[in-house]
Design an enzyme around this catalytic site. Structure first.
Site, PDB file in Angstrom:
ATOM      1  N   SER A  12       0.807  -1.214   0.000  1.00 15.84           N
ATOM      2  CA  SER A  12       0.000   0.000   0.000  1.00 15.84           C
ATOM      3  C   SER A  12       0.841   1.265   0.000  1.00 15.84           C
ATOM      4  O   SER A  12       0.489   2.249  -0.654  1.00 15.84           O
ATOM      5  CB  SER A  12      -0.931  -0.010   1.214  1.00 15.84           C
ATOM      6  OG  SER A  12      -1.769  -1.144   1.179  1.00 15.84           O
ATOM      7  N   ALA A  13       1.946   1.272   0.736  1.00 18.33           N
ATOM      8  CA  ALA A  13       2.836   2.430   0.736  1.00 18.33           C
ATOM      9  C   ALA A  13       3.932   2.306  -0.313  1.00 18.33           C
ATOM     10  O   ALA A  13       4.254   3.278  -1.014  1.00 18.33           O
ATOM     11  CB  ALA A  13       3.462   2.615   2.123  1.00 18.33           C
ATOM     12  N   GLU A  33       9.458  -6.793  -4.530  1.00 17.72           N
ATOM     13  CA  GLU A  33       8.224  -7.335  -3.955  1.00 17.72           C
ATOM     14  C   GLU A  33       8.384  -8.834  -3.774  1.00 17.72           C
ATOM     15  O   GLU A  33       8.725  -9.546  -4.722  1.00 17.72           O
ATOM     16  CB  GLU A  33       7.025  -7.016  -4.855  1.00 17.72           C
ATOM     17  CG  GLU A  33       5.764  -7.802  -4.563  1.00 17.72           C
ATOM     18  CD  GLU A  33       5.311  -7.697  -3.112  1.00 17.72           C
ATOM     19  OE1 GLU A  33       4.936  -8.733  -2.540  1.00 17.72           O
ATOM     20  OE2 GLU A  33       5.343  -6.577  -2.554  1.00 17.72           O
ATOM     21  N   HIS A 467      -5.426  -5.055  11.151  1.00 16.40           N
ATOM     22  CA  HIS A 467      -4.919  -3.680  11.149  1.00 16.40           C
ATOM     23  C   HIS A 467      -3.647  -3.525  11.985  1.00 16.40           C
ATOM     24  O   HIS A 467      -3.557  -2.634  12.827  1.00 16.40           O
ATOM     25  CB  HIS A 467      -5.990  -2.720  11.702  1.00 16.40           C
ATOM     26  CG  HIS A 467      -7.283  -2.744  10.964  1.00 16.40           C
ATOM     27  ND1 HIS A 467      -8.479  -2.326  11.531  1.00 16.40           N
ATOM     28  CD2 HIS A 467      -7.574  -3.126   9.703  1.00 16.40           C
ATOM     29  CE1 HIS A 467      -9.448  -2.453  10.649  1.00 16.40           C
ATOM     30  NE2 HIS A 467      -8.932  -2.941   9.534  1.00 16.40           N
TER      31      HIS A 467
END
Length: 530
Positions: A12-13, A33, A467
């Site tokens: 996401s970042a 990645e 989260h």
């Protein structure tokens, strides 16, 4: 393999950061990645996340150590193993957090991270279906939409929440978070939008190289300055050199794990695993926070409203055909439809509880994700948990997963808010708009009435909300891992930019804030070019 910037983690970042930095043709960027490129259709089908989160190919299947307070249960903690990271396998809901979250970061000494500082970054990253205004962005890569086809059960639940005393939130990502509303989703035209969208146009740039299946082992240093990354790809070891900086974007579990294997962490722990200590940084891996969800579920009258009915037999076949032909129906939606941000404590300056409503009945016997009968489920999350866990080394082998302890519901305040949340969920399910719809509560069931009984239910059946944050938190050198510019204390040429840098968890789902962190890191780094 010589680059200006080496980014570890295309989530996401990291995906956002790689796209922003490589927009400058004068710098060479390498993105490493550990997962795949994300070409499988499940990454574009919104409800495909059910399969993705179970996959050992497309998700890192982390798990906690047996949690004593949860009766020895180990909680699964899947994280995205693909370009786009967890934004490619999550539940698609878009929640930025509360204004007070970011102002609290600033008050803790993280200059430049207050709400007024980060709001332009949230706006820059998103393309909101409602259009741009003071609070929302209209030209970003991350597509965010209000749902247009509403489930009748979700609609009645929203009415019941209002009847139970909750106000209607016009835009919980806008001026005020308080109230009940439909979740905004990271979708567009029935297709998932994720951080991978930031890279679609950037992939063709000659100054950006993306290596997938590349698992970082450690950061390399020369005289205290990060100058590269050692990684494994196709079972071979490689080294990528960074002239300017290395940026870790490997998430709340991955980034501290890499730091510790690089000799940055608690000195005793590193030494115990035979790792040469470069910087004694005792806060690496500490301060782990997560939202913990406990649920109430009830059976509903069979009207074709509950998702339990729509995934059976010919109904599922019709849903598949509807999605294939029109990008509509069950597969184009999220699992959770409605959310509410509530204040259960008189002293709370912002919502301290989040409810998440699914128009589906959770499994009552733990044999599967859904019960055979049609139902409704309401998850209850204490938004600012005080319980803290940690991430530590399991082995000197970088390929071994970290040891994770969450310590859910060990703080008294977290217990109190969770219990109050379960009671509020029951109040909503018994409100007049749902009369004639609700048949019977079966989780936790009528036998759980006292605070102790409700707490026992939460501890025995609650689960992660996925989260995790805080394990490389921002702060001064004596209380954090990185400074307000995301630079790792004690070395040069190394930053961290992901959920791990949050000084405290945001009030809601964390993915939007992770995308914002990628935007902020890009600004911090590019400002050094002037």
């Amino acid at each position: 393999m010589n680059f200006d910037y080496v980014i570890v983690g295309g989530g996401s970042a990291g995906a956002v950061l790689a796209a922003r930095l490589s927009a400058n043709p004068n710098v060479r960027v390498l993105l490493l990645e550990g997962g795949g490129p994300g070409r499988h259709p499940m990454f574009r089908i919104p409800l495909g996340f059910f399969a993705a989160m179970q996959s050992t190919v497309h998700a890192w299947q982390f798990a906690t150590e047996p949690e004593e307070q949860l009766g020895g249960r180990s909680i699964r903690l899947p994280r995205g193993r693909v370009i786009g990271g967890s934004s490619a396998i999550n539940g698609l809901v878009y929640v930025r957090g509360n204004r007070t979250d970011f102002d609290e970061w600033r008050q803790k000494g993280c200059v430049g991270w207050g709400y007024d500082d980060v709001l332009p970054l949230f706006k820059r990253s998103e393309h909101f279906s409602g259009g741009a205004d003071r609070w929302r962005g209209g030209t970003g890569k991350l597509r965010v939409t209000d749902p247009t086809r509403l489930n009748p059960l979700s609609e009645v639940f929203l009415e019941a929440a209002q009847a139970a005393g909750l106000p209607r939130a016009l835009d919980y990502n806008g001026e005020s978070q308080d109230g009940v509303a439909y979740f905004q989703l990271t979708t567009a035209n029935g297709v998932r939008s994720s951080a991978a969208d930031f890279l679609r146009a950037a992939r063709s740039r000659p100054n950006l190289r993306i290596e997938t299946g590349a698992v970082a082992e450690r950061v390399l240093f020369q005289q205290g300055r990060a100058n590269g990354v050692r990684y494994v790809q196709d079972k071979l070891q490689h080294v990528a050199h960074a002239r300017a900086e290395v940026i870790l974007c490997a998430g709340a579990f991955g980034s501290p794990h890499i730091l510790m294997h690089s000799g940055i962490g608690d000195g005793e722990q590193c030494a115990a695993h035979g790792i040469e200590v470069l910087v004694h940084s005792p806060h690496v891996g500490k301060h782990l926070a997560d939202h913990f969800s406990a649920s109430v579920a009830a059976y509903v009258t069979a009207r074709g409203w509950s998702l339990n009915e729509r995934i059976k037999g010919m109904n599922l076949a019709r849903e598949v055909a509807l999605y294939a032909l029109m990008r509509r129906g069950l597969l184009a939606s999220s699992a959770a439809h409605v959310t509410a941000f509530c204040r259960t404590q008189a002293a709370s300056v912002s919502p301290d509880l989040q409810l998440m409503m699914l128009p589906a009945g959770a499994s009552g016997d733990k044999t599967g994700p859904l019960d055979p009968r049609p139902g409704i489920t309401v998850g209850c999350l204490a938004l600012k948990p005080q319980s803290r866990g940690d991430v530590t080394l399991r082995s000197p082998n970088p390929a071994a997963p970290p040891r994770i302890r969450m310590n859910y519901l060990t703080a008294e305040r977290d217990k109190r808010i969770t219990i109050d949340g379960l009671r509020l969920a029951r109040k909503i399910l018994s409100a007049p708009p749902l009369q004639g719809v609700i048949e019977q509560e079966y989780i936790p069931g009528a036998s759980a009435q006292t605070d102790d009984e409700l707490l026992d239910h939460a501890l025995s059946s609650g689960n992660t909300a996925h989260h995790p944050v805080g394990t490389c938190r921002m702060g001064a050198a004596n209380e954090g891992v990185v400074d307000a510019a995301l630079k790792v204390h004690g070395v040069s040429g190394l930053r961290v930019a992901d959920a791990s840098i949050m000084p405290s968890i945001v009030s809601g789902n964390t993915n939007a804030a992770c995308v914002m962190i990628g935007e902020k890191a890009a600004d911090l780094i590019s400002s050094s070019w002037a």
